[in-house]
Each structure stands twice: as C-alpha cells, then as structure tokens.
Scaffold this active site. Structure first.
Site, PDB file in Angstrom:
ATOM      1  N   LYS A 156       6.826  34.474  26.607  1.00 27.85           N
ATOM      2  CA  LYS A 156       5.690  33.921  27.279  1.00 27.85           C
ATOM      3  C   LYS A 156       4.724  33.958  26.426  1.00 27.85           C
ATOM      4  O   LYS A 156       4.339  34.764  25.624  1.00 27.85           O
ATOM      5  CB  LYS A 156       5.355  35.027  28.383  1.00 27.85           C
ATOM      6  CG  LYS A 156       4.172  35.061  29.260  1.00 27.85           C
ATOM      7  CD  LYS A 156       3.986  36.218  30.245  1.00 27.85           C
ATOM      8  CE  LYS A 156       2.715  35.849  31.140  1.00 27.85           C
ATOM      9  NZ  LYS A 156       2.476  36.767  32.018  1.00 27.85           N
ATOM     10  N   VAL A 175       6.605  30.238  30.133  1.00 29.15           N
ATOM     11  CA  VAL A 175       7.504  30.957  29.512  1.00 29.15           C
ATOM     12  C   VAL A 175       8.729  30.007  29.261  1.00 29.15           C
ATOM     13  O   VAL A 175       9.175  29.039  29.748  1.00 29.15           O
ATOM     14  CB  VAL A 175       8.158  31.702  30.954  1.00 29.15           C
ATOM     15  CG1 VAL A 175       9.235  32.617  30.459  1.00 29.15           C
ATOM     16  CG2 VAL A 175       7.094  32.556  31.160  1.00 29.15           C
ATOM     17  N   ASP A 196       1.465  43.286  41.208  1.00 32.26           N
ATOM     18  CA  ASP A 196       1.631  41.849  41.517  1.00 32.26           C
ATOM     19  C   ASP A 196       3.051  41.691  42.199  1.00 32.26           C
ATOM     20  O   ASP A 196       3.940  40.896  41.375  1.00 32.26           O
ATOM     21  CB  ASP A 196       1.388  40.904  40.522  1.00 32.26           C
ATOM     22  CG  ASP A 196       1.112  39.635  40.654  1.00 32.26           C
ATOM     23  OD1 ASP A 196       0.810  39.318  41.997  1.00 32.26           O
ATOM     24  OD2 ASP A 196       1.310  38.829  40.145  1.00 32.26           O
ATOM     25  N   GLY A 226       2.651  28.914  34.383  1.00 33.20           N
ATOM     26  CA  GLY A 226       1.733  29.239  35.558  1.00 33.20           C
ATOM     27  C   GLY A 226       0.287  29.130  34.956  1.00 33.20           C
ATOM     28  O   GLY A 226      -0.141  28.413  34.070  1.00 33.20           O
ATOM     29  N   GLY A 227      -0.511  29.895  35.595  1.00 34.42           N
ATOM     30  CA  GLY A 227      -2.040  29.519  35.407  1.00 34.42           C
ATOM     31  C   GLY A 227      -2.295  30.210  33.975  1.00 34.42           C
ATOM     32  O   GLY A 227      -3.316  29.960  33.242  1.00 34.42           O
ATOM     33  N   MET A 228      -1.433  31.225  33.691  1.00 37.28           N
ATOM     34  CA  MET A 228      -2.178  31.924  32.315  1.00 37.28           C
ATOM     35  C   MET A 228      -1.342  31.572  31.143  1.00 37.28           C
ATOM     36  O   MET A 228      -1.735  31.899  30.232  1.00 37.28           O
ATOM     37  CB  MET A 228      -2.084  33.460  32.541  1.00 37.28           C
ATOM     38  CG  MET A 228      -2.752  34.089  33.775  1.00 37.28           C
ATOM     39  SD  MET A 228      -4.639  33.643  33.448  1.00 37.28           S
ATOM     40  CE  MET A 228      -5.489  34.427  34.807  1.00 37.28           C
ATOM     41  N   LEU A 230      11.330  27.680  30.725  1.00 34.84           N
ATOM     42  CA  LEU A 230      11.614  28.301  32.158  1.00 34.84           C
ATOM     43  C   LEU A 230      10.525  28.088  33.239  1.00 34.84           C
ATOM     44  O   LEU A 230      10.880  28.424  34.365  1.00 34.84           O
ATOM     45  CB  LEU A 230      11.690  29.947  31.947  1.00 34.84           C
ATOM     46  CG  LEU A 230      13.255  30.156  30.929  1.00 34.84           C
ATOM     47  CD1 LEU A 230      12.957  31.591  30.611  1.00 34.84           C
ATOM     48  CD2 LEU A 230      14.430  29.692  31.494  1.00 34.84           C
ATOM     49  N   GLY A 231       9.364  28.045  32.972  1.00 30.49           N
ATOM     50  CA  GLY A 231       8.343  27.638  33.798  1.00 30.49           C
ATOM     51  C   GLY A 231       6.999  27.960  33.311  1.00 30.49           C
ATOM     52  O   GLY A 231       6.806  28.189  32.204  1.00 30.49           O
TER      53      GLY A 231
END
Length: 743
Positions: free
Chosen positions: A42, A28, A136, A23-25, A20-21
């Site tokens: 995640k 997902v 956030d 990121g930096g951490m 799904l995507g």
C-alpha cells in the site's frame, strides 16, 4: 490490473507486478519478496505524504496492523511510515472482496453465510484481543480467501487506550457500516462499534443491501442513528442475532466472544427470510424457551404497526437488550446437548478449525521446584537488531542465543540470567544458537561494523557453567542456498561440525576444547552444508553455479565418517529439496516446486536410506506452502495463514490438517503431550499429536512480524515448562497445563 505509466517499478525493494486497486488515500500493488512470496504493498498518495496529521494516522495503521496476528487478518511483512512516500507491505490474500463477490454472484445463504459470520466474528476477536478497534469494517475490507474470510485495511483503526485521531472537520468511515456512536461521538468508539458494523455487514451479505440504506450518505447516517434496521429479508435464524448487534447503545450489544456462542449455535443451513416462524433457529427456540420459563423481563405489547403474530419480529426484539440471560440459557442448553465446545469458546476464546477453547494437557511431566511463569528480555550487544533467540534445555538450565546474543544461560524456574555473552555485529538472518553439550554452549558471533578484517561470523564455544569463552573459529554462511535452512554449524555428540570461512570444507572440533578432529574439502565445484541424520552425519552439496544463482535444483548427499571426515559415495536427490528430519532411520526431504526462481511450496517427499543409498519418492496430495518441520515420524507444514498439515513421510499421504489462529508459525516441537507451533509474536498453539485436535492457544506476547518462512522452531519444552522465543529477544515461560488464558 497492469501497472500504469508513472507507477514505480519497486517500493521498498519489492518489485511491483500489478495494481490491485486505488482509493482516496493510496494505491495497492501486487509485489514479490526476494523469495518470491506475493505481498500487497500500500503506497500512500503523494499529496498526503506531506500532511503531518495523515502521517500520524498512517503510523497508527501500521502499528495496529502489526499488533494483530491471527488467522483472519493479513500479516504485516514490512513497512516504512517515515519514507518520503509512506508504504506498508502485507501478506497478499488471494480472493475477491465481499463487495466483488456479491456483485458477481449475489447474496450469500445457508452454510456459506454462517461461516462468513463466524469467520468475521473470529477476526474481530483477534483484533480486539490486542486492544485494537478496526472502525472501518465494510464489504471492500473483507477478502474471501480459500481459507476463509480475512479482514484487511486498518487505515482508521485505533488502539483502545489511545485518543482517536479524526481528520479535522470530517467524520472518517463509511456511513452504511458505521455505528451510531462513530457518527455522533467518534472519540468514544470502542470494540462494540465493530460489533455494530459486523451486524450491518451480515445484513449486506445476506440481502445485498445494508439495514440502513437510504438515498444519500446523509440520510443513511440519520437512519443509522435514529431509525430501526430493515431486516425483513434476513434469514430468520440469523435475524435475532444480527438485531442484537444493531442495538443503538453499545452496552446493549454482545461482545465478540458472546456473539460467537450465538453464531456457532446457529444451524448449518440458515434457511430463508421466513417471517412466519417456520424457519426458526435453535437459537431462537432457546430465546423463546428462556423467556417463557423465566419471565424475568416481561415483553411489552407490540406497538402499532408491527405484526404481533410474527415470531421473527418479536423474538428479535426480545433479544435486543436481553441477550445476556438468553446467552446463559443458550450455553446451558448447548452443554446439555453436547455443545461444551461452545461454552469453552465463550469463556476462553476459541476459533475456527478446531480452536474451541483451552483444554488441560494430559502429561505426567513434573514442574521444576519453585517454578512460576515468567517473561524476560535478553539484551544483546546491538539493541537495534530485530532478531529472535532460540533455546535448548539441559536439566533446569536454558541455553539461548541469536541476534546480538552469542549465548546466555537462564534458569528455567524464574527466567533469571546466570551469564550472557553478547555480540556487537550484524547477524546473518536466521542464524541462531548452534547447540549445547553437557558442558559447552555454542553460538555465533558476528563481525562488528567498521572492521574490514573481521570474518563475517564465528562459531564461539562458551563454558556452560561459568559463561567464559573457550574458543572461536571463523565460519561460512551459505547453507540456506544449499539446504533451504540456515544451519552452518551443528552439534553432533560431543563435537561441533562447521563450514569454514572460505566455504570450501567441513571442519569438526571437540565442542569443549576446540581441538580439530578433521577437515574435509567439499567435492570439486560444489558448496556443502552439514546435515545430521540421527547419530549419523551427512554433507548436502550443490553445484557452485546453482548456489550462486540461488537455484540449487540438484542435491547430492554424502555420508560423512564422524571419526575421519571421509566422504562416502554420492547419493543424487531430485531437487530442490529441504531436509526436515529422520523417520525409520531414513533422511526425509521435502521437494520444492519452483515458479521461476521462487518457491511455490512443497509437492513431494524424498527418503534417503543411508545404508543402501536408495532414494524413494512420493508425491504430496497438493502443494503446501509454509514452514516445514518434523517430529516423531511425521512431517508438518505450517502455512502463513495458520493452517497446519501433517504428512506421512513414507507415503506422502495427508494425516490431518488443522486451521489455527497462529500465522507464520514455526514448529513443531513435541513435549508435555502436545505439538507446539509459535510465531514471532510469541503466540502459541498446542495441538494433539494424534489427530491435530486443538488443545489451547495463547495471545500474542510481542510486537513481531509474521512474514518469515522457514524459521526454526521457537518453542522449547523442559518437562512441563513451555519456553517460547518471540521477537526482540523476548522469552516467556509457563506451565503446559496452565497456559496463559486468551482474553
């Protein structure tokens, strides 16, 4: 996005389908539960899994996400923050993020923008009510689902009563959407920091850019702390409200509840960015009237530069730092004009889809003498069993069981335990209290670990007065595969009907003595479960091969003679189908629509006439996913997002639907003039049986998950007393006319 080389095939037992995507951490993934429900998993990047400070942050994220249970967030389904590579699974929210939506279609306007503003404010209200600050809130953390906006990703959230954990040497967040205090003193960040972020997000949604955008993150951060926001392109009706959110000082901003009053009072069409006042909103008019009438706080002369003749500019500045008297006047005007719902929402915390504030129930039921609201935890034989209880009421006694508790008797007046029978074994998920007669309570006892000779479960009879065991009998546990509900034993009249341990026959016993009345073998090649139809008894059966494959697509019903156990003629029902109750003497079943081996929800109704053995079918207006139930001749489906839909069992027609803030609720239970739905968190909503009108809701009472579907109702009504079962064997009770107030 499809999976890439090197991606895992599954995480925590959840097969992965797509990315799904990333990121930096972490990354997902889209995955599926065993029942076919879509979840977002995640997975934290490997390099951070060894970072102790990051692990602490991830544990906080999981804890924060679990605490929040509302209609505007993604419920936690499962998590393992201690895994070698930590992960968390949440309900998958279908839809584009706000960032993706604006990139594809441009800024929002009119009713769409107003509903986004209200939905996000309601999401923050749910988050803040359980003592969490998101920290956030940004476009990529807002998903525009078909049922409204959802706030996701609690990666840097914090509990209000905890110290903020900030990665060494770095300020964590996204500068264009951060509050001044978050950039300057992150340890002092509170709920009104999220209000500031909401203000920036609404500007972004309305204009396509943030109110403090600059050429670099450093310049943007400087603008956030020191400069005035750029609001010229924001619709005038919304601008005054947004500007109050963007006050540099937290004390100058409204709380979320106060903000909701202002947002709900906005016109449905916000109009354009009119700086000459022609698009003035009702809220802005109220502000002007308040200032002109009271003159309690003189407006200073406009500084050089701003247009003193611009109502939009001056009104916005009047609101900044002065929204409290404005709010009071706005509520008063709204009440005079018929907006009492807004007043209730501000005081008691309403939400969309009808949650407009707690109302007193009209009921003639009486409270037991000496009743006071109470909350109890019933300890079972195994403290590590994350299960729930279910209760039935008999006079002033509550009989409850489930998890590590075979049964317990509790006084409805104060929650004190009269007796408790414990179970030391591991329960089958979803098996709760069997039921009760006037003198006997029946529950399940589960086999202790390490005892290969013990049966998987037993039905146990307990004397209702003294709490002593009367008898026990081994019981099978396969009814969910046949009926879609875990109900391997039922109380009908003064008898209890069970499935034997070999899953080959039904057995009927006198509930108190345990004397066997009859035994009836299942039809050849089938497995069956008992189904009550009012005072009648049916056996619902499915072929062995379908049960073994968890694909019971063809159901057969047999009337069972309660005196002899003899089976009547077979009645074939198109399936898979789930029995939900009785209407006009007919058994009502919901038909499931399958996608492969997974259920996509319910798209039809079947009604079985026990006398004529005739089956009639109706199609539903659409497919409804969630937990089914039935009461007083109406079928209900409560979805994972809190949407409750009422259906006519005779025609399949939708009677009404209501969006609530109780995710993953089971129900309904009727009593004291209301319908009650509740989740594993103990959050309860009361709706009017007539039209689904919102009566009241409560805040969560336990740290439970909201991912379960098909759960049996958690609420028990005893006169005017509402008793609610929540996660970890938590019980609490209150007066239906005086529910716990939402903070």
């Amino acid at each position: 996005m499809s999976l890439r080389a090197g991606d895992p095939a599954e995480i925590g037992g959840y097969p992965l389908e797509a990315r799904l995507g990333s990121g930096g951490m972490g990354t997902v993934f889209l995955a599926r539960t065993g029942s076919g429900r879509a979840v977002a998993v995640k997975l934290i990047h490997q390099q951070y899994a060894q970072d102790d400070e990051f692990r602490i942050r991830f544990r906080q994220e999981v804890a924060a996400a679990r605490r929040v249970s509302g209609a505007f967030t993604a419920a936690v389904v499962d998590a393992d923050p201690e895994a070698e590579q930590p992960w968390m699974a949440t309900a998958y929210i279908e839809g584009r993020t706000l960032a993706q939506h604006l990139a594809a279609t441009g800024p929002l306007s009119g009713a769409e923008l107003r509903l986004l503003a209200i939905g996000l404010a309601e999401a923050l209200r749910d988050i803040h009510r359980v003592g969490v600050v998101h920290r956030d809130l940004k476009p990529s953390n807002v998903v525009l689902s078909p049922e409204g906006p959802r706030v996701i990703d609690f990666g840097i959230s914090r509990a209000v009563d905890q110290e903020t954990l900030t990665m060494t040497g770095r300020v964590i967040g996204t500068p264009p959407f951060m509050s001044p205090e978050q950039l300057q003193a992150p340890r002092g960040v509170g709920p009104r920091s999220d209000v500031f972020s909401l203000g920036t997000l609404l500007v972004y949604a309305a204009t396509g850019h943030g109110p403090f955008d600059a050429g670099s993150p450093h310049m943007t951060a400087y603008q956030v702390v020191h400069e005035e926001p750029s609001l010229g392109a924001v619709p005038a009706a919304l601008r005054a409200v947004v500007e109050s959110c963007l006050d540099k000082e937290p004390s100058g901003r409204p709380s979320v509840d106060e903000l909701l009053v202002l947002l709900r009072d906005l016109p449905s069409d916000l109009g354009g960015a009119d700086t000459n006042g022609t698009g003035a909103s009702r809220t802005r008019d109220v502000i002007t009237q308040n200032h002109s009438a009271t003159r309690a706080t003189p407006v200073p002369a406009a500084p050089a530069g701003p247009d003193a003749g611009s109502p939009g500019t001056l009104i916005g500045r009047r609101l900044r730092g002065r929204w409290r008297p404005v709010l009071a006047t706005a509520v008063a005007v709204a009440a005079i004009g018929g907006g009492v719902a807004a007043l209730n929402a501000a005081r008691l915390g309403g939400n969309s889809g009808g949650d407009k504030g707690n109302r007193v129930l009209a009921s003639g039921a009486a409270l037991p003498d000496g009743f006071r609201p109470w909350r109890k935890t019933v300890r079972g034989g195994r403290e590590d069993i994350p299960d729930e209880l279910r209760c039935v009421a008999r006079g002033d006694a509550l009989y409850c069981g489930g998890g590590g508790v075979v049964a317990t008797r509790i006084r409805a007046t104060d929650g004190s335990q009269v007796w408790t029978a414990k179970s030391s074994g591991v329960p089958v998920q979803g098996l709760y209290l069997v039921g009760a007669t006037d003198d006997t309570v029946l529950g399940y006892r589960f086999a202790a670990e390490g005892d290969p000779q013990a049966p998987p479960s037993e039905v146990v009879a307990i004397d209702a007065d003294k709490g002593r065991e009367l008898w026990s009998a081994p019981s099978g546990a396969q009814s969910r595969a046949v009926t879609g509900r875990t109900q391997d034993a039922i109380v009908i009249g003064s008898a209890v009907v069970t499935v034997d341990a070999s899953n080959s026959r039904l057995e009927a016993r006198d509930a108190h003595s345990g004397a066997v009345s009859w035994r009836t073998s299942f039809p050849a090649g089938t497995q069956c479960a008992p189904v009550p139809v009012g005072a009648q008894l049916f056996a619902m059966c499915a072929r062995n091969d379908e049960v073994d494959a968890s694909e019971a697509r063809h159901a057969t019903l047999y009337a069972v003679d309660r005196d002899s156990g003899a089976l009547g003629e077979a009645i074939a029902v198109d399936g898979p189908a789930v029995p939900v109750g009785v209407a006009d003497g007919r058994l009502v079943l919901l038909q499931e629509r399958m996608e492969g081996t997974a259920s996509a929800g319910y798209d039809g109704l079947a009604r079985v006439d026990p006398t004529s053995r005739k089956v009639t079918y109706s199609r539903l207006p659409q497919t409804y996913a969630g937990t089914p139930g039935m009461v007083d001749g109406t079928v209900y489906v409560s979805g994972q997002t809190g949407l409750v839909t009422a259906l006519d069992p005779a025609t399949g027609r939708k009677k009404w639907s209501r969006q609530t803030s109780v995710e993953g609720a089971s129900g309904p239970v009727a009593g004291a003039g209301a319908l009650y739905f509740s989740s594993a968190t103990g959050r309860v909503v009361a709706l009017s049986p007539n039209d689904g009108g919102f009566l009241w809701t409560t805040d969560p009472q336990a740290d439970g998950l909201t991912g379960e579907q098909g759960a049996s109702p958690r609420v028990t009504v005893a006169g005017r007393v509402v008793v609610v079962a929540a996660d970890k064997n938590t019980l609490f009770a209150f007066d239906a006319q005086k529910p716990p107030k939402s903070d």
